[in-house]
Write a protein that holds these residues in place. Structure first.
Motif, PDB file in Angstrom:
ATOM      1  N   ALA A   1      38.046  50.016 -13.947  1.00  0.00           N
ATOM      2  CA  ALA A   1      37.032  49.030 -14.310  1.00  0.00           C
ATOM      3  C   ALA A   1      36.670  49.177 -15.779  1.00  0.00           C
ATOM      4  O   ALA A   1      36.566  50.287 -16.295  1.00  0.00           O
ATOM      5  CB  ALA A   1      35.782  49.197 -13.447  1.00  0.00           C
ATOM      6  N   ALA A   2      36.506  48.040 -16.475  1.00  0.00           N
ATOM      7  CA  ALA A   2      36.262  48.090 -17.917  1.00  0.00           C
ATOM      8  C   ALA A   2      35.400  46.916 -18.355  1.00  0.00           C
ATOM      9  O   ALA A   2      35.302  45.898 -17.666  1.00  0.00           O
ATOM     10  CB  ALA A   2      37.593  48.057 -18.664  1.00  0.00           C
ATOM     11  N   HIS A   3      34.804  47.076 -19.522  1.00  0.00           N
ATOM     12  CA  HIS A   3      33.977  46.042 -20.147  1.00  0.00           C
ATOM     13  C   HIS A   3      34.410  45.968 -21.609  1.00  0.00           C
ATOM     14  O   HIS A   3      34.733  46.983 -22.222  1.00  0.00           O
ATOM     15  CB  HIS A   3      32.501  46.444 -20.035  1.00  0.00           C
ATOM     16  N   PHE A   4      34.443  44.756 -22.170  1.00  0.00           N
ATOM     17  CA  PHE A   4      34.891  44.570 -23.545  1.00  0.00           C
ATOM     18  C   PHE A   4      33.955  43.587 -24.234  1.00  0.00           C
ATOM     19  O   PHE A   4      33.610  42.560 -23.650  1.00  0.00           O
ATOM     20  CB  PHE A   4      36.326  44.026 -23.557  1.00  0.00           C
ATOM     21  N   VAL A   5      33.534  43.907 -25.446  1.00  0.00           N
ATOM     22  CA  VAL A   5      32.619  43.059 -26.206  1.00  0.00           C
ATOM     23  C   VAL A   5      33.221  42.772 -27.578  1.00  0.00           C
ATOM     24  O   VAL A   5      33.722  43.682 -28.250  1.00  0.00           O
ATOM     25  CB  VAL A   5      31.248  43.745 -26.398  1.00  0.00           C
ATOM     26  N   VAL A   6      33.146  41.512 -27.989  1.00  0.00           N
ATOM     27  CA  VAL A   6      33.563  41.092 -29.325  1.00  0.00           C
ATOM     28  C   VAL A   6      32.374  40.382 -29.968  1.00  0.00           C
ATOM     29  O   VAL A   6      31.750  39.529 -29.345  1.00  0.00           O
ATOM     30  CB  VAL A   6      34.759  40.113 -29.267  1.00  0.00           C
ATOM     31  N   VAL A   7      32.063  40.767 -31.204  1.00  0.00           N
ATOM     32  CA  VAL A   7      31.034  40.067 -31.971  1.00  0.00           C
ATOM     33  C   VAL A   7      31.747  39.285 -33.053  1.00  0.00           C
ATOM     34  O   VAL A   7      32.506  39.853 -33.833  1.00  0.00           O
ATOM     35  CB  VAL A   7      30.008  41.052 -32.584  1.00  0.00           C
TER      36      VAL A   7
END
Length: 148
Positions: free
Chosen positions: A63-69
């Motif tokens: 399980a993973a989470h990814f954020v791009v600004v």
């Protein structure tokens, strides 16, 4: 943001932060580069060293989470910041198929080294690099634009 704008921010982003859980159950986040594959399923390709904490976390659970600004702009007179961002939830796995691994490296090379021989870069990096695939299960985008 609309789905189209969210995908644009994701595709144009320079780096993102991948968050995983360590084998001990503590959070671990790491900024990294990535490339988007928009096929039957939206996925990201990530490359990494042959060993390391990211791989330890991967083997502890996918399980993973990814954020791009994306674009940001400070608006001091309004005590605010204009921004756009994308958050992804999904699963992370190692690419073991050699053809897909090369394709992932080519995607990354084309994104960050356009105009150079991406195939040569991908072939040279193949033995020393692992390729991970983040399969997107949900995606959301948010934007704030200040108005006068």
């Amino acid at each position: 943001m609309s789905g189209e704008d969210t995908l644009r921010v994701l595709q144009q982003g320079v780096f993102g932060v991948l968050s995983l859980l360590t084998p001990e159950g503590t959070p671990y986040g790491i900024p990294l580069t990535y490339a988007v594959r928009d096929g039957q399923r939206l996925s990201l390709y990530i490359h990494c060293a042959r060993e390391g904490r990211k791989l330890d976390c991967l083997h502890a659970g996918g399980a993973a989470h990814f954020v791009v600004v994306g674009a940001t702009h400070v608006v001091p007179e309004k005590f605010s910041i204009e921004y756009e961002s994308v958050m992804l939830e999904g699963s992370l796995s190692e690419v073991t198929d050699e053809a897909e691994k090369r394709q992932g490296l080519l995607c990354i090379a084309e994104k960050y080294s356009a105009g150079f021989d991406g195939a040569a870069c991908a072939d040279a990096a193949g033995k020393a690099t692992r390729v991970l695939r983040f399969d997107v299960e949900s995606m959301s985008g948010k934007r704030l634009r200040e108005t006068s």
